[in-house]
Design a protein around this motif. Structure first.
Motif, short mmCIF file in Angstrom:
data_model
loop_
_atom_site.label_atom_id
_atom_site.label_comp_id
_atom_site.label_asym_id
_atom_site.label_seq_id
_atom_site.Cartn_x
_atom_site.Cartn_y
_atom_site.Cartn_z
N TRP A 194 7.81 2.20 19.14
CA TRP A 194 7.38 0.82 19.01
C TRP A 194 8.40 0.07 18.17
N VAL A 195 8.64 -1.18 18.50
CA VAL A 195 9.60 -2.01 17.77
C VAL A 195 9.00 -3.41 17.62
N VAL A 196 9.14 -3.99 16.45
CA VAL A 196 8.72 -5.38 16.24
C VAL A 196 9.76 -6.28 16.90
N ALA A 197 9.34 -7.04 17.91
CA ALA A 197 10.25 -7.95 18.59
C ALA A 197 10.35 -9.28 17.84
N THR A 198 9.22 -9.85 17.47
CA THR A 198 9.19 -11.09 16.70
C THR A 198 8.00 -11.05 15.76
N MET A 199 8.07 -11.84 14.71
CA MET A 199 6.91 -11.96 13.83
C MET A 199 6.94 -13.30 13.11
N LYS A 200 5.73 -13.77 12.79
CA LYS A 200 5.52 -14.96 11.98
C LYS A 200 4.53 -14.59 10.90
N SER B 92 2.43 6.32 30.46
CA SER B 92 2.17 4.88 30.38
C SER B 92 3.48 4.13 30.59
N VAL B 93 3.37 2.88 30.93
CA VAL B 93 4.55 2.04 31.15
C VAL B 93 4.82 1.23 29.89
N ALA B 94 6.04 0.77 29.75
CA ALA B 94 6.41 -0.06 28.61
C ALA B 94 5.68 -1.39 28.70
N GLU B 95 5.37 -1.94 27.53
CA GLU B 95 4.68 -3.23 27.49
C GLU B 95 4.96 -3.91 26.16
N THR B 96 4.67 -5.19 26.12
CA THR B 96 4.75 -5.96 24.89
C THR B 96 3.34 -6.39 24.55
N ARG B 97 2.90 -6.13 23.30
CA ARG B 97 1.54 -6.46 22.86
C ARG B 97 1.62 -7.37 21.64
N ASP B 98 0.65 -8.24 21.53
CA ASP B 98 0.56 -9.20 20.44
C ASP B 98 -0.45 -8.68 19.41
N TYR B 99 0.04 -8.32 18.22
CA TYR B 99 -0.80 -7.76 17.17
C TYR B 99 -0.84 -8.67 15.94
N SER B 100 -1.94 -8.56 15.21
CA SER B 100 -2.07 -9.23 13.92
C SER B 100 -2.21 -8.17 12.84
N PHE B 101 -1.62 -8.46 11.70
CA PHE B 101 -1.71 -7.61 10.53
C PHE B 101 -2.15 -8.48 9.36
N GLU B 102 -2.87 -7.91 8.43
CA GLU B 102 -3.11 -8.56 7.15
C GLU B 102 -2.54 -7.65 6.08
N VAL B 103 -1.81 -8.26 5.16
CA VAL B 103 -1.13 -7.50 4.11
C VAL B 103 -1.54 -8.09 2.76
N ALA B 104 -1.98 -7.24 1.85
CA ALA B 104 -2.36 -7.66 0.50
C ALA B 104 -1.63 -6.79 -0.52
N ARG B 105 -1.48 -7.31 -1.71
CA ARG B 105 -0.86 -6.52 -2.79
C ARG B 105 -1.89 -5.56 -3.36
N VAL B 106 -1.51 -4.29 -3.43
CA VAL B 106 -2.36 -3.25 -4.00
C VAL B 106 -1.50 -2.51 -5.01
N ASP B 107 -1.91 -2.54 -6.25
CA ASP B 107 -1.13 -1.93 -7.33
C ASP B 107 0.32 -2.42 -7.29
N GLY B 108 0.48 -3.70 -7.02
CA GLY B 108 1.80 -4.32 -7.01
C GLY B 108 2.61 -4.14 -5.73
N GLN B 109 2.10 -3.35 -4.79
CA GLN B 109 2.82 -3.09 -3.55
C GLN B 109 2.11 -3.73 -2.36
N PRO B 110 2.85 -4.32 -1.42
CA PRO B 110 2.19 -4.86 -0.23
C PRO B 110 1.70 -3.71 0.66
N ARG B 111 0.43 -3.79 1.08
CA ARG B 111 -0.17 -2.77 1.93
C ARG B 111 -0.98 -3.42 3.05
N ILE B 112 -1.01 -2.77 4.20
CA ILE B 112 -1.74 -3.29 5.35
C ILE B 112 -3.23 -3.03 5.13
N THR B 113 -4.03 -4.09 5.31
CA THR B 113 -5.49 -3.97 5.18
C THR B 113 -6.19 -4.25 6.50
N TYR B 114 -5.46 -4.73 7.50
CA TYR B 114 -6.03 -4.99 8.82
C TYR B 114 -4.91 -4.91 9.84
#
Length: 176
Positions: free
Chosen positions: A110-116, A149-171
């Motif tokens: 998997w590779v991140v193609a774009t992000m906002k 499976s075949v290759a595809e591009t999927r649109d995902y959302s992530f939520e990132v919060a600071r935990v003990d000073g480090q950014p971590r994924i929470t969703y």
């Protein structure tokens, strides 16, 4: 048979769009020039800890690719905050279950193609990313291909919060 890329909406953290959170203002991801400090990896070599939410998402996605090919879910779970990300936990469980039953996977990953990214009033950073997911072969214990499976591009959302000073994924979930 296990199709790892077929992740559905979050099963453990609710739908962030329906929880009354403020509408975010979007900005492009920051440059790669953010400072980072090394931390020891499981192999003993120094790895650079991601410092921005966007870097965490990229590291998580690269870790998912490694985990699919090796069965080692710590490659992405180290970027997750405990039990708050139900999809992260489900993916790790499915990978471990498949490998423990003798299955394995072959994929270029998997590779991140774009992000906002955007930040809520609560300081949680939402990252929306298009992920390029390469084709995948599922192999049984004898090495025979049992699914593909075949290759595809999927649109995902992530939520990132600071935990003990480090950014971590929470969703993490599919954008709908």
């Amino acid at each position: 048979m296990l199709m790892l890329p077929a992740l559905s909406a979050c099963n453990g953290g609710g739908d962030p769009e329906s929880e009354g959170t403020p509408t975010p203002k979007f900005s492009e991801a920051p440059s790669e020039s953010a400072s980072a400090s090394p931390s020891p990896s499981a192999s003993g070599s120094a790895e650079v800890d991601p410092q921005t939410p966007e870097q965490v998402v990229e590291a998580f996605v690269a870790g998912v690719s490694r985990a699919i090919n090796t069965g080692d879910t710590s490659a992405f779970m180290r970027f997750v905050k405990g039990k708050r990300c139900g999809n992260c936990l489900a993916l790790a469980r499915n990978i471990r279950r498949a490998y423990s039953s003798g299955q394995s996977f072959e994929t270029s990953g998997w590779v991140v193609a774009t992000m906002k990214s955007s930040t809520t009033d609560e300081g949680v950073v939402r990252v929306r990313g298009l992920l390029d997911i390469s084709s995948q072969r599922t192999l049984d214990a004898s090495g025979e291909v049992v699914d593909q499976s075949v290759a595809e591009t999927r649109d995902y959302s992530f939520e990132v919060a600071r935990v003990d000073g480090q950014p971590r994924i929470t969703y993490w979930g599919l954008e709908q």
